[in-house]
Design an enzyme around this catalytic site. Structure first.
Site, short mmCIF file in Angstrom:
data_model
loop_
_atom_site.label_atom_id
_atom_site.label_comp_id
_atom_site.label_asym_id
_atom_site.label_seq_id
_atom_site.Cartn_x
_atom_site.Cartn_y
_atom_site.Cartn_z
N LYS A 13 -5.72 39.34 35.15
CA LYS A 13 -4.63 39.92 34.34
C LYS A 13 -3.75 41.03 35.20
O LYS A 13 -2.53 40.95 34.91
CB LYS A 13 -5.20 40.86 32.96
CG LYS A 13 -6.04 40.07 32.11
CD LYS A 13 -6.57 40.75 30.68
CE LYS A 13 -7.43 41.72 31.00
NZ LYS A 13 -8.93 41.33 31.60
N ARG A 88 -8.27 44.58 22.57
CA ARG A 88 -9.75 44.17 23.28
C ARG A 88 -10.64 43.75 21.93
O ARG A 88 -11.84 43.11 22.25
CB ARG A 88 -10.43 45.28 23.76
CG ARG A 88 -10.70 45.52 25.25
CD ARG A 88 -10.60 44.33 26.41
NE ARG A 88 -11.39 44.84 27.23
CZ ARG A 88 -10.99 45.66 28.58
NH1 ARG A 88 -9.58 45.44 28.54
NH2 ARG A 88 -11.66 46.02 29.29
N ARG A 127 -14.28 43.52 44.94
CA ARG A 127 -13.03 44.11 44.40
C ARG A 127 -13.17 45.78 45.12
O ARG A 127 -14.23 46.25 44.67
CB ARG A 127 -12.89 44.21 43.05
CG ARG A 127 -11.09 44.82 42.65
CD ARG A 127 -10.57 43.88 41.59
NE ARG A 127 -11.16 44.53 40.36
CZ ARG A 127 -10.41 44.17 39.14
NH1 ARG A 127 -9.63 43.26 39.06
NH2 ARG A 127 -10.85 44.71 37.95
N ARG A 162 -15.54 50.30 42.01
CA ARG A 162 -15.57 50.85 40.71
C ARG A 162 -17.10 50.98 39.99
O ARG A 162 -18.04 50.05 40.42
CB ARG A 162 -14.69 50.27 39.91
CG ARG A 162 -13.30 50.88 39.80
CD ARG A 162 -12.45 50.26 39.09
NE ARG A 162 -12.85 49.52 37.80
CZ ARG A 162 -12.14 48.59 37.05
NH1 ARG A 162 -10.93 48.26 37.53
NH2 ARG A 162 -12.38 48.21 36.16
N ARG A 173 -20.36 43.74 31.01
CA ARG A 173 -18.76 43.80 30.57
C ARG A 173 -18.41 42.23 30.10
O ARG A 173 -17.62 42.23 29.01
CB ARG A 173 -17.83 44.10 31.53
CG ARG A 173 -17.55 45.58 31.82
CD ARG A 173 -17.16 45.86 33.10
NE ARG A 173 -15.70 45.83 33.41
CZ ARG A 173 -15.10 45.49 34.42
NH1 ARG A 173 -15.77 45.63 35.64
NH2 ARG A 173 -13.69 45.49 34.36
P1 AMP Z 1 -10.41 47.23 32.27
O1 AMP Z 1 -9.92 47.95 33.48
O2 AMP Z 1 -9.40 46.87 31.42
O3 AMP Z 1 -11.30 46.21 32.31
O4 AMP Z 1 -11.18 48.69 31.41
C1 AMP Z 1 -12.15 49.19 32.09
C2 AMP Z 1 -12.93 49.75 30.87
O5 AMP Z 1 -12.14 50.55 30.11
C3 AMP Z 1 -13.74 48.77 29.89
O6 AMP Z 1 -15.05 48.20 30.25
C4 AMP Z 1 -13.90 49.63 28.62
O7 AMP Z 1 -15.11 50.38 28.62
C5 AMP Z 1 -12.56 50.52 28.74
N1 AMP Z 1 -11.21 50.06 27.91
C6 AMP Z 1 -10.12 49.40 28.62
N2 AMP Z 1 -9.45 49.06 27.58
C7 AMP Z 1 -9.96 49.05 26.46
C8 AMP Z 1 -9.78 48.84 25.16
N3 AMP Z 1 -8.70 48.30 24.75
N4 AMP Z 1 -10.54 48.95 24.20
C9 AMP Z 1 -11.76 49.58 24.42
N5 AMP Z 1 -12.06 49.91 25.71
C10 AMP Z 1 -11.35 49.63 26.67
#
Ligand code: AMP
Length: 215
Positions: A13, A88, A127, A162, A173
């Site tokens: 993404k 999400r 990554r 990370r 995840r």
């Molecule tokens: P990402 O980098 O988008 O994978 O987000 C990293 C983490 O942030 C996720 O594993 C969630 O814990 C939190 N997170 C990001 N976006 C959302 C969302 N829209 N709703 C809930 N948690 C989120």
């Protein structure tokens, strides 16, 4: 042009969003980046979100919706935006519909990026991310290494893995994705703006969006 990018963590993404930003000059809105910045800054939002993020769980909808409604009203969103990592859950998608209605906005493309799970695990464990919250450039030790190992090309800060990109956190995840986020595909499937694109490389997704919106 307003775009939603759907797909598992590591589906690409962020990469697709970067190309779309370069092509259309519209901002990428990544809830993950916004939350990580809040954690780094020690902001109240970050304090509430940190534990969920480390465990690979979703942050409660209420926290996310508050930051998103404000973000969509920023000046830089007037010409369009790319949502990366939001919605999400189907609850977030329902709320997004209401927010867009209030702001008199509509979504032009909902793009589901598809990648096999083994590719995702390899991508995410390799990554590295720039530790400077103002930069957050992303590298990959195999496919896109920084020029000097462990140092960001753009700003010279250290690059790091990370907390949520260890294999254990990634499996959690992906389980969270399957349970909470994958149902969004059914939620949006009958929307005329919905498309699915293979995402081993970003170009097919960009082409699919261009044919959909006719540009
Ligand atoms: P990402 O980098 O988008 O994978 O987000 C990293 C983490 O942030 C996720 O594993 C969630 O814990 C939190 N997170 C990001 N976006 C959302 C969302 N829209 N709703 C809930 N948690 C989120």
């Amino acid at each position: 042009m307003n775009i939603i990018l759907l797909g598992a963590p590591g589906a690409g993404k962020g990469t697709v969003a970067e190309l779309l930003t370069a092509r259309y000059g519209i901002p990428q809105i990544s809830t993950g980046d916004m939350l990580r910045s809040a954690v780094k800054a020690g902001a109240p939002l970050g304090k509430k979100a940190e534990g969920y993020m480390k465990r690979g769980e979703l942050v409660p909808d209420a926290l996310i919706l508050e930051i998103m409604e404000a973000r969509l009203q920023s000046d830089d969103c007037r010409g369009g935006f790319i949502l990366d990592g939001f919605p999400r859950t189907t609850g977030q998608a329902e709320s997004l519909k209401k927010i867009l209605g209030r702001l008199d906005m509509k979504i032009d493309a909902i793009v589901n990026l598809e990648v096999p799970e083994d590719v995702i695990i390899r991508r995410l464990t390799s990554r590295r991310t720039c530790s400077n919250t103002g930069c957050q450039a992303i590298y990959n030790i195999f496919t896109k290494p920084s020029k000097k190992e462990g140092v960001c090309d753009k700003c010279g800060s250290p690059t790091v893995q990370r907390d949520d990109e260890t294999e254990e956190a990634i499996r959690q995840r992906l389980a969270t994705y399957a349970e909470k986020t994958a149902p969004l595909i059914e939620f949006y499937r009958n929307d005329p703006a919905f498309i699915t694109a293979p995402s081993l490389k970003p170009e097919p997704a960009i082409d699919a969006i261009e044919s959909l919106v006719g540009r």
